[in-house]
Design an enzyme around this catalytic site. Sequence first.
Site, PDB file in Angstrom:
ATOM      1  N   SER A 198     -11.495  -1.190  -0.750  1.00 36.73           N
ATOM      2  CA  SER A 198     -10.240  -1.335  -0.001  1.00 36.73           C
ATOM      3  C   SER A 198     -10.494  -1.949   1.363  1.00 36.73           C
ATOM      4  O   SER A 198      -9.842  -2.922   1.771  1.00 36.73           O
ATOM      5  CB  SER A 198      -9.584   0.034   0.201  1.00 36.73           C
ATOM      6  OG  SER A 198      -8.757   0.385  -0.860  1.00 36.73           O
TER       7      SER A 198
ATOM      8  N   ASN B 135     -13.674   0.399  -7.433  1.00 38.71           N
ATOM      9  CA  ASN B 135     -14.708   1.329  -6.975  1.00 38.71           C
ATOM     10  C   ASN B 135     -15.454   2.054  -8.090  1.00 38.71           C
ATOM     11  O   ASN B 135     -16.029   3.110  -7.850  1.00 38.71           O
ATOM     12  CB  ASN B 135     -14.085   2.381  -6.046  1.00 38.71           C
ATOM     13  CG  ASN B 135     -13.603   1.784  -4.737  1.00 38.71           C
ATOM     14  OD1 ASN B 135     -14.123   0.772  -4.281  1.00 38.71           O
ATOM     15  ND2 ASN B 135     -12.607   2.411  -4.152  1.00 38.71           N
TER      16      ASN B 135
ATOM     17  N   ASP C 268       0.847  -1.189   0.000  1.00 42.92           N
ATOM     18  CA  ASP C 268       0.000   0.000   0.000  1.00 42.92           C
ATOM     19  C   ASP C 268       0.886   1.244   0.000  1.00 42.92           C
ATOM     20  O   ASP C 268       1.979   1.235  -0.563  1.00 42.92           O
ATOM     21  CB  ASP C 268      -0.923  -0.053   1.224  1.00 42.92           C
ATOM     22  CG  ASP C 268      -2.279   0.592   0.970  1.00 42.92           C
ATOM     23  OD1 ASP C 268      -2.324   1.838   0.841  1.00 42.92           O
ATOM     24  OD2 ASP C 268      -3.287  -0.138   0.904  1.00 42.92           O
TER      25      ASP C 268
ATOM     26  N   HIS D 198      -3.506   5.741   3.802  1.00 35.80           N
ATOM     27  CA  HIS D 198      -4.340   4.640   3.320  1.00 35.80           C
ATOM     28  C   HIS D 198      -3.807   3.299   3.836  1.00 35.80           C
ATOM     29  O   HIS D 198      -4.580   2.444   4.282  1.00 35.80           O
ATOM     30  CB  HIS D 198      -4.370   4.653   1.785  1.00 35.80           C
ATOM     31  CG  HIS D 198      -5.319   3.670   1.188  1.00 35.80           C
ATOM     32  ND1 HIS D 198      -4.953   2.378   0.885  1.00 35.80           N
ATOM     33  CD2 HIS D 198      -6.629   3.774   0.832  1.00 35.80           C
ATOM     34  CE1 HIS D 198      -5.985   1.728   0.361  1.00 35.80           C
ATOM     35  NE2 HIS D 198      -7.012   2.556   0.324  1.00 35.80           N
TER      36      HIS D 198
END
Length: 376
Positions: A261, A197, A60, A93
């Site tokens: 996520s 998404n 990430d 994130h």
Amino acid sequence: MNRLMAPALIAVLVLGVAAPSASDDVGEAARAGQWQVETMRLPEAWRASRGAGVVVAVLDTGVNGHHPDLEGAVTQGPDLTGAGRSAGLWGRHGTAMASLIAGRGHGGGGVIGVAPMAEVLSIRVTLENGDPLREQHRSGGRDALAKGIRYAADHGADVISMSLGGGSGAWEGSAAEEEAVQYAIGKGAVLVASSGNDGDAANRKNFPAAYPGVIAVGAVDRRLEVARFSNRQDYLSVVAPGTEIVTADGYDSYVVGDGTSSAAAMVAGIAALIKSAHPDMSPYHVRSAIELGTRRRPADGYSRAYGHGVADALLALRAAGRLGPPAPPSRPGPHFGPGPSQDSRTAVVVGMLALVATMSAQVLMTHRRRHRRDAT
């Protein structure tokens, strides 16, 4: 292939900075907002497994191991982006995803992860969506994700969590990444990724979720209905909570967000629970347990929206228990397949002895008859 992956979280609300005077209140609010804990039946699942002994690699934007909910849980791996860090925009994130996987909470509050005793290996492979360095490094580190997957597999990761994909307009995947995925699976790692998404728009195929062998995860809301943004594709494995999700933030505070996520991170946590309870279970069987252990299963058993259903930690562990450990390899022999069992070999030996005895008796009887005839 050069590209910059995009974190797959849509942040909507920051709860506030955990200053010393307000940290307890903020932590309590964060814990109270974790609706997925009951939905995924985590308290019941934790009676069987809490993820102890399992390493989850979080590929990430980096993970802040000093967040109070992640103290002592994070090992820092390499930064493969080649971009450096922007002040205040590093690791937010990634920290959020790590907290959903292995958050320990603190002081009776804070974020508790699906596998709160698992360890996190942080490998930085992308930048935050709002990081100005994204424009300066549009190509990102060369094959950063592929290198990150291989690094994780080579450094003991049992589970590899990838809540990202498709950045910079590149949606076709890459040979280097697919080869890395197969390499990691061959070394026994379970790979999990967010489905994407843009389900309410282009609904594009999203990588790394679309690579064969990866557990692709979509999102549902509190009513267990598929979120409008969750990508609907035929490679989808399961869905998990992905709206109004409270996570740790990079500033020692918390954020509420929507996105696949979060859903992928939670399923990575379930994989960690299974690997802790069944250390020798193969990636294929871990995936099977997660897919078999679902709620809200589609009427036909599968759909592009729900996959195999809504992930459930307790049911997944039960399914893993039914699958059991893999059978030990059979000894090689001069035959195809596993060969005859010990019982069958014993039966053959007994049969041969009986046959020899019968033949000996027949020879003896024949000899006696001939002797009588000769005597008369």
